[in-house]
Design a protein around this motif. Structure first.
Motif, mmCIF file in Angstrom:
data_model
loop_
_atom_site.group_PDB
_atom_site.id
_atom_site.type_symbol
_atom_site.label_atom_id
_atom_site.label_comp_id
_atom_site.label_asym_id
_atom_site.label_seq_id
_atom_site.Cartn_x
_atom_site.Cartn_y
_atom_site.Cartn_z
ATOM 1 N N ASN A 165 70.567 75.097 59.450
ATOM 2 C CA ASN A 165 71.928 74.684 59.123
ATOM 3 C C ASN A 165 72.190 74.811 57.623
ATOM 4 O O ASN A 165 73.209 75.373 57.185
ATOM 5 N N SER A 166 71.246 74.323 56.827
ATOM 6 C CA SER A 166 71.370 74.401 55.375
ATOM 7 C C SER A 166 71.323 75.850 54.887
ATOM 8 O O SER A 166 72.086 76.250 53.994
ATOM 9 N N GLU A 186 74.648 77.623 55.500
ATOM 10 C CA GLU A 186 75.686 77.209 54.544
ATOM 11 C C GLU A 186 75.502 77.929 53.220
ATOM 12 O O GLU A 186 76.478 78.368 52.592
ATOM 13 N N ARG A 187 74.266 78.084 52.784
ATOM 14 C CA ARG A 187 73.992 78.780 51.525
ATOM 15 C C ARG A 187 74.311 80.266 51.638
ATOM 16 O O ARG A 187 74.817 80.876 50.686
ATOM 17 N N ILE A 206 83.024 76.369 56.752
ATOM 18 C CA ILE A 206 81.562 76.382 56.871
ATOM 19 C C ILE A 206 80.986 75.045 56.416
ATOM 20 O O ILE A 206 80.104 74.475 57.074
ATOM 21 N N ASP A 207 81.490 74.542 55.300
ATOM 22 C CA ASP A 207 80.991 73.268 54.771
ATOM 23 C C ASP A 207 81.192 72.135 55.776
ATOM 24 O O ASP A 207 80.305 71.305 55.990
ATOM 25 N N GLU A 262 74.601 68.583 60.870
ATOM 26 C CA GLU A 262 73.609 67.669 60.299
ATOM 27 C C GLU A 262 73.761 66.263 60.880
ATOM 28 O O GLU A 262 72.761 65.617 61.235
ATOM 29 N N ILE A 283 75.144 75.120 66.279
ATOM 30 C CA ILE A 283 74.450 75.912 65.264
ATOM 31 C C ILE A 283 74.691 77.406 65.484
ATOM 32 O O ILE A 283 74.809 78.175 64.522
ATOM 33 N N LEU A 286 78.179 78.105 64.180
ATOM 34 C CA LEU A 286 78.108 78.204 62.721
ATOM 35 C C LEU A 286 77.512 79.540 62.309
ATOM 36 O O LEU A 286 78.013 80.202 61.388
ATOM 37 N N GLU A 325 78.801 72.507 58.720
ATOM 38 C CA GLU A 325 77.433 72.152 58.338
ATOM 39 C C GLU A 325 77.234 70.637 58.415
ATOM 40 O O GLU A 325 76.205 70.152 58.905
#
Length: 221
Positions: A89-90, A93-94, A54-55, A62, A18, A21, A58
């Motif tokens: 995490n979500s 990504e956003r 990134i996608d 998850e 994380i 990311l 993520e």
């Protein structure tokens, strides 16, 4: 290897993922803010074409969270950590998506020859970057007090967004033929503001992790 030791190693590995990311997302935001200033088409296209990284990460984070939940059924603080990481995490990504959207807006504006209006986004961009950095630092150090500082920063970002909106509306009133380009100018401010909002959400999750308190809307500033 004992079950507890195995669980501990998986948790540490998850934390590293994380944070990795988070570092990638912070870099994307930094590049997006740079693109607002320099209008670098090559850099903007590179940002658009790297969104898949990134996608993919993520999804990895998850899946790792779900695996730990299923195999170890953590409780108390360990459970809060997993829940917080799933949500953070979500949010990360956003945030990366909004960075990509900023690059798209800049490329769109560049194709509009009749837009002469300029708004100084640098103060807002710098504040948003600071928010992202502080949010990630709060996550690394698990510092709820540091996380709460983001709530005040978010108010300042909202103020910049309102200034951009007012400036764009005034310009549209003067030059109605530039409407499409000017709307894209405002959307840059909107995307920056949404990055701030998502970072605000990350701060709330850090507070939940550390204190076990669910905070929404900035809590008690």
């Amino acid at each position: 290897m004992g079950r507890h030791m195995h669980f501990h190693r998986e948790i540490e590995g998850l934390k590293q993922k994380i944070l990795e990311l988070g570092g990638l997302v912070e870099d994307r935001v930094r590049k997006a803010c740079s693109i607002i200033e320099n209008h670098d088409h090559e850099q903007a296209n590179a940002l658009l074409n790297s969104d898949w990284e990134i996608d993919d990460m993520e999804i990895v984070v998850e899946e790792e969270c779900l695996k730990i939940l299923a195999l170890h059924q953590p409780v108390a603080r360990d459970l809060r950590l997993i829940v917080a990481i799933i949500k953070i995490n979500s949010e990360l990504e956003r945030i990366a998506d909004y960075a990509v959207n900023i690059a798209k807006r800049v490329l769109t504006i560049e194709k509009t020859d009749n837009v002469s209006f300029h708004f100084d986004y640098q103060p807002m961009a710098e504040k948003v970057l600071e928010m992202v950095k502080v949010g990630l630092d709060a996550l690394v150090s698990e510092d709820a007090d540091l996380a709460r500082k983001i709530f005040h920063m978010d108010e300042e970002v909202d103020r910049y967004r309102n200034l951009a909106y007012k400036a764009v509306i005034e310009e549209i009133d003067k030059h109605r033929g530039d409407g499409a380009g000017l709307v894209n100018m405002y959307l840059i401010a909107r995307h920056l503001e949404r990055i701030g909002d998502r970072t605000n959400n990350i701060a709330e999750e850090v507070i939940y992790l550390v204190e076990g308190e669910i905070v929404r809307g900035g809590g008690n500033l």
